[in-house]
Design a protein around this motif. Structure first.
Motif, PDB file in Angstrom:
ATOM      1  N   GLU A   6       0.836  -1.204   0.000  1.00  0.00           N
ATOM      2  CA  GLU A   6       0.000   0.000   0.000  1.00  0.00           C
ATOM      3  C   GLU A   6       0.866   1.248   0.000  1.00  0.00           C
ATOM      4  O   GLU A   6       2.002   1.235   0.475  1.00  0.00           O
ATOM      5  N   SER A   7       0.290   2.323  -0.492  1.00  0.00           N
ATOM      6  CA  SER A   7       0.933   3.630  -0.425  1.00  0.00           C
ATOM      7  C   SER A   7      -0.146   4.694  -0.524  1.00  0.00           C
ATOM      8  O   SER A   7      -1.304   4.395  -0.850  1.00  0.00           O
ATOM      9  N   GLY A  32      -9.871  -5.640  -1.576  1.00  0.00           N
ATOM     10  CA  GLY A  32     -10.649  -4.760  -0.708  1.00  0.00           C
ATOM     11  C   GLY A  32      -9.766  -3.873   0.142  1.00  0.00           C
ATOM     12  O   GLY A  32      -8.551  -4.051   0.213  1.00  0.00           O
ATOM     13  N   TRP A  33     -10.417  -2.916   0.763  1.00  0.00           N
ATOM     14  CA  TRP A  33      -9.751  -2.017   1.707  1.00  0.00           C
ATOM     15  C   TRP A  33     -10.446  -2.134   3.052  1.00  0.00           C
ATOM     16  O   TRP A  33     -11.682  -2.107   3.136  1.00  0.00           O
ATOM     17  N   THR A  86      -9.972   8.682  10.226  1.00  0.00           N
ATOM     18  CA  THR A  86      -8.612   8.451  10.692  1.00  0.00           C
ATOM     19  C   THR A  86      -8.441   7.003  11.118  1.00  0.00           C
ATOM     20  O   THR A  86      -9.199   6.490  11.954  1.00  0.00           O
ATOM     21  N   ALA A  87      -7.458   6.340  10.525  1.00  0.00           N
ATOM     22  CA  ALA A  87      -7.225   4.922  10.797  1.00  0.00           C
ATOM     23  C   ALA A  87      -6.013   4.447  10.006  1.00  0.00           C
ATOM     24  O   ALA A  87      -5.523   5.147   9.129  1.00  0.00           O
ATOM     25  N   MET A  88      -5.580   3.237  10.340  1.00  0.00           N
ATOM     26  CA  MET A  88      -4.636   2.528   9.483  1.00  0.00           C
ATOM     27  C   MET A  88      -5.470   1.803   8.439  1.00  0.00           C
ATOM     28  O   MET A  88      -6.420   1.091   8.789  1.00  0.00           O
ATOM     29  N   TYR A  89      -5.125   2.001   7.185  1.00  0.00           N
ATOM     30  CA  TYR A  89      -5.857   1.386   6.089  1.00  0.00           C
ATOM     31  C   TYR A  89      -5.046   0.220   5.533  1.00  0.00           C
ATOM     32  O   TYR A  89      -3.845   0.367   5.252  1.00  0.00           O
ATOM     33  N   TYR A  90      -5.735  -0.912   5.361  1.00  0.00           N
ATOM     34  CA  TYR A  90      -5.095  -2.136   4.896  1.00  0.00           C
ATOM     35  C   TYR A  90      -5.742  -2.609   3.604  1.00  0.00           C
ATOM     36  O   TYR A  90      -6.974  -2.586   3.474  1.00  0.00           O
ATOM     37  N   GLN A 107       0.707  -4.220   4.466  1.00  0.00           N
ATOM     38  CA  GLN A 107       1.282  -3.800   5.736  1.00  0.00           C
ATOM     39  C   GLN A 107       0.537  -2.614   6.343  1.00  0.00           C
ATOM     40  O   GLN A 107       0.729  -2.297   7.519  1.00  0.00           O
ATOM     41  N   GLY A 108      -0.270  -1.951   5.566  1.00  0.00           N
ATOM     42  CA  GLY A 108      -1.060  -0.831   6.059  1.00  0.00           C
ATOM     43  C   GLY A 108      -0.433   0.509   5.736  1.00  0.00           C
ATOM     44  O   GLY A 108       0.779   0.643   5.583  1.00  0.00           O
TER      45      GLY A 108
END
Length: 115
Positions: A6-7, A32-33, A86-90, A107-108
């Protein structure tokens, strides 16, 4: 095996936009995300099966998932961002659960939205 990278995460003010990218090591039909905020469970946000798309209610009309098969890459365009985003997106791929979860994971990438 599928490797996912991811980026595109970052910090933005409320109302702003970000586009996340997830590059896979090969084509995957289902991608998916997900996102996970501190103290909360991971939740599915959007998924794409071929070219069919699905969204959780809280992001409908604001987020768009799309893919570039030539690059084995799926994108998540996020507009009208809110502090609650706001969150870590995977990134997820080829899972048998909702939003393609349960298979391979990236890795997020962190998304922070300030008010």
């Amino acid at each position: 095996q599928v490797q996912l990278v991811e980026s595109g995460g970052g910090s933005v003010q409320a109302g702003g936009s970000l586009t996340l990218s997830c590059r896979a090591s090969r084509y995957t039909y289902c991608m998916g995300w997900f996102r996970q905020a501190p103290g909360k469970e991971r939740e599915g946000v959007a998924a794409i099966f071929g070219y069919s798309t699905y969204y959780t209610d809280s992001v409908k009309g604001r987020f768009t998932i799309f893919r570039d098969n030539a690059k084995n890459t799926v994108y998540l365009q996020m507009n009208s961002l809110k502090p609650d985003d706001t969150a870590m997106y995977y990134c997820a791929a080829e899972g048998g659960l909702a939003y393609c979860g349960g298979g391979y994971w990236g890795q997020g990438t962190q998304v922070t939205v300030s008010s």
